[in-house]
Motif scaffolding. Structure first.
Motif, PDB file in Angstrom:
ATOM      1  N   SER A  22       9.107   2.310  -0.567  1.00 15.00           N
ATOM      2  CA  SER A  22       8.513   3.646  -0.678  1.00 15.00           C
ATOM      3  C   SER A  22       9.472   4.684  -0.115  1.00 15.00           C
ATOM      4  CB  SER A  22       7.202   3.695   0.107  1.00 15.00           C
ATOM      5  OG  SER A  22       6.741   5.022   0.148  1.00 15.00           O
ATOM      6  N   TYR A  23       9.489   5.878  -0.724  1.00 17.50           N
ATOM      7  CA  TYR A  23      10.342   6.963  -0.228  1.00 17.50           C
ATOM      8  C   TYR A  23       9.667   7.686   0.935  1.00 17.50           C
ATOM      9  CZ  TYR A  23      13.506   6.863  -4.303  1.00 17.50           C
ATOM     10  OH  TYR A  23      14.412   6.527  -5.254  1.00 17.50           O
ATOM     11  N   ILE A  24       8.384   7.345   1.174  1.00 17.25           N
ATOM     12  CA  ILE A  24       7.647   8.062   2.230  1.00 17.25           C
ATOM     13  C   ILE A  24       7.414   7.107   3.398  1.00 17.25           C
ATOM     14  CG2 ILE A  24       5.580   9.432   2.722  1.00 17.25           C
ATOM     15  CD1 ILE A  24       5.264   9.618  -0.405  1.00 17.25           C
ATOM     16  N   LEU A  79       0.885  -1.172   0.000  1.00 18.35           N
ATOM     17  CA  LEU A  79       0.000   0.000   0.000  1.00 18.35           C
ATOM     18  C   LEU A  79       0.913   1.210   0.000  1.00 18.35           C
ATOM     19  CD1 LEU A  79      -2.542   1.664   0.271  1.00 18.35           C
ATOM     20  CD2 LEU A  79      -2.661   1.086   2.687  1.00 18.35           C
ATOM     21  N   PHE A  80       0.980   1.882  -1.142  1.00 19.18           N
ATOM     22  CA  PHE A  80       1.896   3.007  -1.329  1.00 19.18           C
ATOM     23  C   PHE A  80       1.118   4.311  -1.400  1.00 19.18           C
ATOM     24  CE2 PHE A  80       6.318   2.611  -3.258  1.00 19.18           C
ATOM     25  CZ  PHE A  80       6.622   1.439  -2.586  1.00 19.18           C
ATOM     26  N   GLU A  81       1.640   5.326  -0.734  1.00 18.38           N
ATOM     27  CA  GLU A  81       1.059   6.649  -0.879  1.00 18.38           C
ATOM     28  C   GLU A  81       1.760   7.342  -2.040  1.00 18.38           C
ATOM     29  OE1 GLU A  81      -0.194  10.074   2.028  1.00 18.38           O
ATOM     30  OE2 GLU A  81       1.844   9.430   2.373  1.00 18.38           O
ATOM     31  N   SER A  82       0.977   7.987  -2.905  1.00 17.27           N
ATOM     32  CA  SER A  82       1.587   8.652  -4.057  1.00 17.27           C
ATOM     33  C   SER A  82       1.743  10.148  -3.800  1.00 17.27           C
ATOM     34  CB  SER A  82       0.682   8.426  -5.277  1.00 17.27           C
ATOM     35  OG  SER A  82       1.123   9.217  -6.344  1.00 17.27           O
ATOM     36  N   ILE A  83       3.014  10.574  -3.694  1.00 14.82           N
ATOM     37  CA  ILE A  83       3.322  12.015  -3.721  1.00 14.82           C
ATOM     38  C   ILE A  83       4.522  12.128  -4.657  1.00 14.82           C
ATOM     39  CG2 ILE A  83       3.974  14.089  -2.430  1.00 14.82           C
ATOM     40  CD1 ILE A  83       2.892  12.832   0.102  1.00 14.82           C
ATOM     41  N   LYS A  84       4.283  12.606  -5.847  1.00 20.45           N
ATOM     42  CA  LYS A  84       5.330  12.605  -6.881  1.00 20.45           C
ATOM     43  C   LYS A  84       6.603  13.295  -6.416  1.00 20.45           C
ATOM     44  CE  LYS A  84       2.273  14.452  -9.692  1.00 20.45           C
ATOM     45  NZ  LYS A  84       1.068  14.019  -8.953  1.00 20.45           N
ATOM     46  N   THR A  85       6.414  14.404  -5.691  1.00 16.12           N
ATOM     47  CA  THR A  85       7.571  15.203  -5.270  1.00 16.12           C
ATOM     48  C   THR A  85       8.584  14.368  -4.480  1.00 16.12           C
ATOM     49  OG1 THR A  85       6.119  17.095  -5.177  1.00 16.12           O
ATOM     50  CG2 THR A  85       8.207  17.326  -4.026  1.00 16.12           C
ATOM     51  N   ALA A  86       8.096  13.414  -3.704  1.00 18.30           N
ATOM     52  CA  ALA A  86       9.002  12.605  -2.883  1.00 18.30           C
ATOM     53  C   ALA A  86      10.021  11.884  -3.755  1.00 18.30           C
ATOM     54  CB  ALA A  86       8.193  11.585  -2.079  1.00 18.30           C
ATOM     55  N   TYR A  87       9.656  11.661  -5.034  1.00 16.13           N
ATOM     56  CA  TYR A  87      10.515  10.885  -5.937  1.00 16.13           C
ATOM     57  C   TYR A  87      11.336  11.770  -6.866  1.00 16.13           C
ATOM     58  CZ  TYR A  87       8.013   7.022  -4.026  1.00 16.13           C
ATOM     59  OH  TYR A  87       7.513   6.109  -3.138  1.00 16.13           O
ATOM     60  N   SER A  88      11.239  13.094  -6.697  1.00 11.66           N
ATOM     61  CA  SER A  88      12.069  13.965  -7.531  1.00 11.66           C
ATOM     62  C   SER A  88      13.460  14.005  -6.905  1.00 11.66           C
ATOM     63  CB  SER A  88      11.438  15.360  -7.623  1.00 11.66           C
ATOM     64  OG  SER A  88      12.252  16.318  -7.000  1.00 11.66           O
ATOM     65  N   TYR A 112       9.647   7.500 -11.538  1.00  7.14           N
ATOM     66  CA  TYR A 112      10.467   6.946 -10.454  1.00  7.14           C
ATOM     67  C   TYR A 112       9.568   6.317  -9.382  1.00  7.14           C
ATOM     68  CZ  TYR A 112      13.597  10.354 -12.640  1.00  7.14           C
ATOM     69  OH  TYR A 112      14.311  11.089 -13.534  1.00  7.14           O
ATOM     70  N   GLU A 113       8.420   6.967  -9.178  1.00  7.81           N
ATOM     71  CA  GLU A 113       7.468   6.454  -8.193  1.00  7.81           C
ATOM     72  C   GLU A 113       6.944   5.084  -8.645  1.00  7.81           C
ATOM     73  OE1 GLU A 113       4.262   8.926  -5.925  1.00  7.81           O
ATOM     74  OE2 GLU A 113       3.464   8.414  -7.882  1.00  7.81           O
TER      75      GLU A 113
END
Ligand code: CTP
Length: 442
Positions: A416-418, A241-250, A400-401
């Motif tokens: 996940s990066y978050i 279960l991943f939360e999507s926040i694109k910025t986290a992957y920039s 990247y996400e």
């Protein structure tokens, strides 16, 4: 002594690589092999290389064919290497024919026949392709669809939407469009959700109960108990279960957080993040719209919770409400033990979308729109010490996400990066605003 040089990624080392190196070695007396650095691969669009640099170097070393191994880190480096190392022959496989003719000015260029029928990409996609279904109503839907084409190991065959604009954009694509979420779930292994946050809990729960992995636009849920329940359900069913926040992957964002944490601007005293957009909101159908805190809250909160953590002492929020608790502008102030932070978010209100992280020795400045930046600056009292950082950003981070999500499913390990703690604090903060823990401006 005749010196030969060749370059490559050498991911998941295979027979084609071996044959290339053998023939390269036979061209001369001394073979130099350049292995691409992880960052360099990213900037040239090779994003889902599976092995880290150190392992790829080890594969080349273990062939015993290379007399010297170097790392390729920047564009144009080949010319530098050839001149510095007095190379006689540059060689690569025939898939590159013509691409390196410009090196003829410095040495001989030889294209060797590529070995048919094998490549790192093929090996990477041997993991059965994951079928990703997309559901929601937003421009991001089509963006996700297009970005998924850049990631191997993933196919999108079904999209669930009622949004006429998105349907129109996707009509010529090889994809089935349905309005029925059950049909979508029936035909996928994983689902990406970009519906209004009020629907996330129910949609995620359904997917998890049917054994589907979930990537959902933040916030995952609007209440802490619902958040905990979904995380537990995913764990129990062995699903991501991943939360999507694109910025986290920039890359730029990721690096600036690391720089901030490593003390480059001294102790951090304040973080100010602003995200706004100007959109027409359909007042008659607010349940289909995103309020400002839903649309921008998670992104704006990310640097604060990443850098200061989630244990703030006080929080004070003010919102301009359009109707029915639906905010078009929200400002939240946080107080930590020895620092402060604030976010300003607007949907149909406009401001300068910058991020400023202030420290005792200097500050980090990220110009608008900071959430999809490829650039930031470290600024000091003495301007001569200022530093500018640039990083390539492909597809606003979506690519990247997706790679992190797909690889987590394949490896059965959450990449996940978050952090879950950050996701939960985001869900709580957004939920608090929506359920009324907010000073209403009139
Ligand atoms: N190579 C080859 N025959 C193959 C695959 C690669 O001769 N079947 C050569 C390439 O032309 C290059 C070197 O091996 O000179 C390193 O290639 P690399 O890009 O690392 O490998 P690929 O398998 O082509 O990787 P990808 O599928 O990610 O493009």
């Amino acid at each position: 002594m005749k010196k030969v040089i060749t370059y490559g990624t050498y991911d998941l080392f295979h027979y084609g690589h071996q044959r290339l190196l053998e023939r390269a070695k036979e061209l001369g007396d001394y073979l130099i092999v350049g292995v691409t650095a992880d960052d360099f691969d990213k900037t040239r669009g090779k994003i889902n290389v599976h092995q880290p640099l150190i392992e790829r170097i080890e594969s080349v070393r273990s062939t015993g064919l290379a007399d010297e191994i170097i790392v390729e880190e920047y564009e144009g480096q080949k010319i530098d290497d050839i001149k510095r190392k007095e190379v006689d022959i540059f060689t690569v496989g025939s898939d590159w024919i013509g691409e390196f003719d410009y090196l003829n000015e410095f040495c001989d260029v030889v294209y060797l026949d590529r070995t048919e029928g094998i490549s790192s990409s093929d090996i990477r996609s041997e993991h059965r392709s994951i079928k990703l279904g997309l559901i929601g109503k937003s421009r991001i839907l089509t963006k996700f669809y297009n970005e998924s084409k850049h990631v191997n190991g993933i196919t999108v065959d079904y999209v669930c939407t009622e949004d006429p604009k998105e349907i129109n954009k996707l009509k010529d694509e090889d994809v089935v469009i349905t309005e029925d979420y059950d049909v979508l779930l029936e035909h996928c292994d994983a689902v990406y959700i970009v519906s209004p946050p009020i629907r996330h809990y129910e949609q995620i729960k359904k997917a998890l109960n049917l054994g589907k992995h979930v990537l959902c636009e933040a916030p995952i849920a609007l209440r802490e108990d619902e958040f905990d329940e979904l995380i537990e359900l995913a764990e129990k069913n062995g699903l991501m279960l991943f939360e999507s926040i694109k910025t986290a992957y920039s890359t730029a964002f990721h690096r600036l957080v690391l720089l901030a944490k490593s003390g480059r601007i001294g102790d951090i005293i304040s973080i100010d993040a602003t995200c706004t957009s100007l959109r027409d909101i359909n007042t008659e159908a607010l349940e289909k719209e995103w309020s400002s805190i839903e649309k921008w809250g998670p992104t704006a909160l990310l640097p604060i919770f990443e850098i200061f953590g989630t244990e703030y002492k006080n929080k004070h929020a003010s919102s301009l409400i359009l109707k029915d608790n639906f905010d078009i502008f929200t400002k939240i102030d946080f107080e930590y033990e020895s620092s402060v932070a604030s976010i300003k978010v607007g949907n149909s209100v406009k401001s300068e979308g910058e991020l400023i992280i202030s420290g005792r020795n200097g500050y980090i400045y990220v110009p608008a729109p900071w959430w999809k930046t490829d650039y930031f600056e470290l600024r000091y009292e003495n301007q001569e010490e200022n530093k500018k950082y640039f990083y390539q950003l492909e597809g606003e981070g979506i690519r990247y996400e997706l790679v992190a999500f797909i690889r987590s499913i394949q490896m059965n390990k959450n990449n996940s990066y978050i952090k879950t703690k950050v996701s939960k604090a985001i869900a709580k903060t957004v939920g608090d605003c929506i359920y009324g823990d907010v000073n209403k401006l009139s």
